[in-house]
Design a protein around this motif. Structure first.
Motif, PDB file in Angstrom:
ATOM      1  N   ILE A 265       0.857  -1.183   0.000  1.00  0.00           N
ATOM      2  CA  ILE A 265       0.000   0.000   0.000  1.00  0.00           C
ATOM      3  C   ILE A 265       0.891   1.230   0.000  1.00  0.00           C
ATOM      4  N   THR A 266       0.574   2.159  -0.884  1.00  0.00           N
ATOM      5  CA  THR A 266       1.254   3.445  -0.939  1.00  0.00           C
ATOM      6  C   THR A 266       0.305   4.511  -0.410  1.00  0.00           C
ATOM      7  N   VAL A 267       0.816   5.404   0.424  1.00  0.00           N
ATOM      8  CA  VAL A 267      -0.005   6.501   0.941  1.00  0.00           C
ATOM      9  C   VAL A 267       0.432   7.784   0.245  1.00  0.00           C
ATOM     10  N   PRO A 268      -0.318   8.226  -0.753  1.00  0.00           N
ATOM     11  CA  PRO A 268       0.066   9.449  -1.454  1.00  0.00           C
ATOM     12  C   PRO A 268      -0.305  10.680  -0.637  1.00  0.00           C
ATOM     13  N   ILE A 269       0.678  11.506  -0.342  1.00  0.00           N
ATOM     14  CA  ILE A 269       0.431  12.763   0.363  1.00  0.00           C
ATOM     15  C   ILE A 269       0.482  13.876  -0.677  1.00  0.00           C
TER      16      ILE A 269
END
Length: 309
Positions: free
Chosen positions: A276-280
């Motif tokens: 999972i990537t958390v795009p900020i």
């Protein structure tokens, strides 16, 4: 003294003020967290802007602002268990997160939560997890999403959506996500097949998935839920998180408080594993809280907005 975001009247971003307030301290059974990051969510400005929404959460003015935060435990009250000074933590504190310090009971009460931040996850990322991650997990659990499903996710590019589409892919589902055209390439990087929301949605989904859709979750309003019903998805396999007081009959309203106790651990494990990537989308210092909320409320950001302290 310390800083906190305060509003004394309901309204738009203009009502938010960064104020000097008395520094809080941990009492018996409590811990104090020195906040380093606060993640923003639609519910934050929804509460601040609309007194009827605030009333649902038991909030009156004057009030603090925000729910999601991350930071470091810097004070322990007598009898508080499970945490130590110097430990990195993240969690939620309703109407209090955007501040230098947050004081929480251990264990957390009905409107607050606190977890240890795993090594390898930055505070800015941890501060995005409590509402968005837990809500996405609950929305998919409510429809019993499983491998082989074709799921339609409404609002796929939003703060909850970026978690939902990735969790759905991890579950083995084919993911079709509604979004604006400008976010299509952003969604494709998560293995999502984007489709434009608005009039004609059902026809566009049929063209993408002639074999049918088996489940759906609507993360903004009711358009996706109503489309799923029109496509023949059983109502018990459709969930909503923001359908208002009259969701479509038979669908499953849910939210982050319905998530399973292990949801955050599953999400942080997936982040550490690169699944999972958390795009900020952007970070703003607390002094720019109005700009941060304005950007978040426009709903055109790709990912999460975080306020830093």
């Amino acid at each position: 003294m310390s800083r906190a975001v305060i509003y004394e009247a309901f309204g738009g971003p203009e009502v938010l003020q960064v104020r000097e307030v008395p520094e809080p301290h941990a009492g018996p059974g409590e811990v104090r967290v020195r906040v380093t990051a606060a993640g923003l969510n639609p519910m934050d400005w929804g509460i601040a802007a609309r007194p009827e929404v605030a009333a649902q959460f038991g909030i009156t003015v004057p009030s603090g602002f925000g729910y999601d935060f991350a930071g470091v435990v810097d004070e322990i009250g007598t009898g508080a268990e499970g945490f130590a000074v110097g430990e990195r933590v993240y969690g939620g504190a309703l109407g209090r997160a955007a501040a230098d310090f947050v004081v929480l009971a251990t264990p957390g009460g009905p409107t607050e939560s606190l977890w240890h931040t795993p090594e390898g996850i930055a505070d800015e990322v941890a501060a995005t997890l409590p509402v968005a991650g837990m809500t996405a997990a609950a929305a998919l659990a409510a429809i019993d999403l499983r491998s082989g499903d074709t799921v339609l996710i409404g609002g796929a590019a939003g703060g909850v959506g970026v978690f939902a589409v990735q969790l759905a892919k991890l579950a083995g589902a084919r993911v079709i996500g509604t979004a604006s055209q400008s976010t299509f390439e952003f969604l494709r990087q998560f293995g999502t097949e984007p489709v434009a929301y608005g009039a004609g949605l059902a026809d566009r989904v049929r063209a993408l998935a002639p074999g049918g859709v088996t489940a759906a979750t609507d993360l903004f309003g009711t358009e996706t839920a109503e489309t799923a019903l029109a496509l023949g998805v059983p109502p018990e396999r459709i969930s909503t998180i923001a359908a208002g007081p009259n969701p479509p009959v038979g669908v499953r309203p849910t939210g982050g408080f319905d998530a399973s106790p292990d949801a955050t651990a599953r999400i942080t494990d997936a982040i550490l594993a690169g699944e999972i990537t958390v795009p900020i989308a952007a970070t703003f210092p607390i002094e720019k809280i109005r700009d941060a909320v304005t950007a978040q409320a426009e709903r055109h950001v790709h990912g999460k907005i975080v306020v830093t302290l």
